[in-house]
Every structure is written in C-alpha cells, then in structure tokens.
Design an enzyme around this catalytic site. Structure first.
Site, mmCIF file in Angstrom:
data_model
loop_
_atom_site.group_PDB
_atom_site.id
_atom_site.type_symbol
_atom_site.label_atom_id
_atom_site.label_comp_id
_atom_site.label_asym_id
_atom_site.label_seq_id
_atom_site.Cartn_x
_atom_site.Cartn_y
_atom_site.Cartn_z
ATOM 1 N N HIS A 86 0.825 -1.212 0.000
ATOM 2 C CA HIS A 86 0.000 0.000 0.000
ATOM 3 C C HIS A 86 0.858 1.259 0.000
ATOM 4 O O HIS A 86 2.079 1.209 0.212
ATOM 5 C CB HIS A 86 -0.963 0.013 1.201
ATOM 6 C CG HIS A 86 -0.273 0.025 2.545
ATOM 7 N ND1 HIS A 86 0.275 1.151 3.098
ATOM 8 C CD2 HIS A 86 -0.064 -0.977 3.443
ATOM 9 C CE1 HIS A 86 0.788 0.872 4.271
ATOM 10 N NE2 HIS A 86 0.605 -0.417 4.514
ATOM 11 N N CYS A 102 3.088 -4.980 6.726
ATOM 12 C CA CYS A 102 2.702 -4.560 5.386
ATOM 13 C C CYS A 102 3.906 -4.003 4.629
ATOM 14 O O CYS A 102 4.894 -3.580 5.230
ATOM 15 C CB CYS A 102 1.601 -3.517 5.448
ATOM 16 S SG CYS A 102 -0.015 -4.193 5.892
#
Length: 241
Positions: free
Chosen positions: A201, A217
C-alpha cells in the site's frame, strides 16, 4: 669685530638675567616674558618622544561589528518575534537509492510477478526482456517480518483502514475505522495479499521508505504504488523473501 661684540653683549645680558631675575621688569616690556608651558600641553609631545608609552593606548580591533538592528529587521520581516532565532523547516525526503528505476533481471520469476526483497528494501516488478521495475519499500519492523508467496486478491483506490484488534491493543487510541484519504496510513492505493492482513500500500509517511517500520505490510510512496497498481492485475503472484 661687530659680530663678536654683539655675541659677547648677548651672553653678558643672559648672565645678568640669570643672576638677578628679580630686577627684570617683564610688565614694562623691557624683556621677553618667561616661556612657561602647562604639563597638559606638553603631554602630546612627550608621548611622541617616548614611543614605549604609545603601547599603553587602546589598540584598534579589526573584528567585524555585528549589526544587531539589521538582523532584528530581518527577523521581524520573517514574522518571528524579535530576539527569537528563526526555525528551519525540516525537510523529510526519500533516500534517492529508493526512487523507482529499471534494472536488469535474470532470476527465476516470470514477467508480471512481484518479488520483494525485505532485507534490501526493494520491490521488483518483473518485465519481459530481462528487466524489472524496481521500487523502494518499507517493510515490517523487528518481530513483524514474514516471508511467503501469495496472490493479489483485491485492489482498492484510497482504501479505508480498519486496524486489527491486535494492533489497537498494542497502540491504544487507534480508530476502529478510518476513511480513505491523504491522512490515511494506507495511502492512495492498496493491493491485498491472499487472505492475510498484509497489503502492498501507499503511505502518508514517505520518508519511512527504505526502513523497517511497519506491522508487516509493504509500504510505498503514493506515486509509486499508483504506478504499480496500474501495472499489476488481480491474480498476480507476490513473492516476499
């Protein structure tokens, strides 16, 4: 003869004046008044005749003089209170090593695959012809590292963020839900990996790219994740090493 007589007369007159100074009447104008100089008037001449005394005079310095009024004007012009040092704005920038580029690739992965080297902090999108697009990434901090192979199962633009319960327990004060937008930690785009809670992301903290800072992440600059998002379809393989 006349000159000799004149000099003899002058000498006799001087001797007479030295022997009987009281008899001379200076007020009548018969003789010149005595030359009496005040010590205050002789002092400059004495200073000239005695060089060692001039060393006692203050020495003139050549050190530059600070012009305080001008500096105060500059500070006031900048909108800062007089006397306060102007503060520098800290510029947080990405290390140039982690800006996107194209590199040669001769590994085993196929064109269209994504390979993430968590140790080097790079993400590679494999292309045809022996090349790969390379992006800098941020990865999981110590204790949150992981490796494996997954597929991109979903893509989202300006995704919402719902921090997992475990994260909210570790970091009290996190919201249960945050709508997508510039202040959202997931940034402009997100690629969801399999059935995990991990994503590739964007980020509202681009200066963290190249560091181990996340909860697992893979984070990218917003402009980089948008570029990757437009090149990668749902179903693409992602290899995290």
């Amino acid at each position: 003869m006349q000159r000799t007589g004149f000099l003899l007369a002058a000498a006799m007159l001087a001797g007479a004046m030295a022997l009987s100074p009281a008899k001379a009447d200076y007020r009548s104008g018969a003789g010149a008044p005595p030359l009496l100089l005040s010590p205050d008037l002789t002092e400059p001449w004495v200073l000239q005749l005695q060089p060692h005394r001039r060393q006692m005079r203050p020495q003139v310095t050549t050190r530059p003089v600070m012009r305080q009024p001008q500096r105060m004007e500059r500070v006031r012009h900048m909108g800062v209170a007089p006397g306060a040092a102007p503060q520098r704005k800290v510029q947080r920038q990405v290390d140039p090593r982690f800006l996107p580029t194209t590199v040669a690739y001769d590994g085993k992965h196929k064109p269209g695959d994504i390979v993430i080297d968590t140790e080097a902090r790079y993400l590679y999108l494999i292309e045809k012809g022996g090349f790969a697009r390379r992006y800098g990434v941020g990865v999981g901090r110590p204790g949150f590292e992981w490796a494996g192979t997954h597929k991109v199962t979903r893509k989202a633009e300006w995704p919402d963020w719902r921090p997992p319960a475990e994260m909210r327990k570790r970091q009290p004060g996190l919201p249960v839900h945050m709508a997508g937008g510039p202040k959202n930690p997931l940034g402009a785009r997100a690629l969801y990996l399999g059935s995990t809670l991990y994503r590739i992301h964007g980020s509202n903290e681009p200066w963290t790219i190249g560091r181990a800072v996340s909860s697992g992440c893979i984070r990218m600059r917003n402009e980089d994740v948008i570029d990757l998002y437009n090149r990668v379809p749902v179903g693409a393989k992602v290899h995290v090493l």
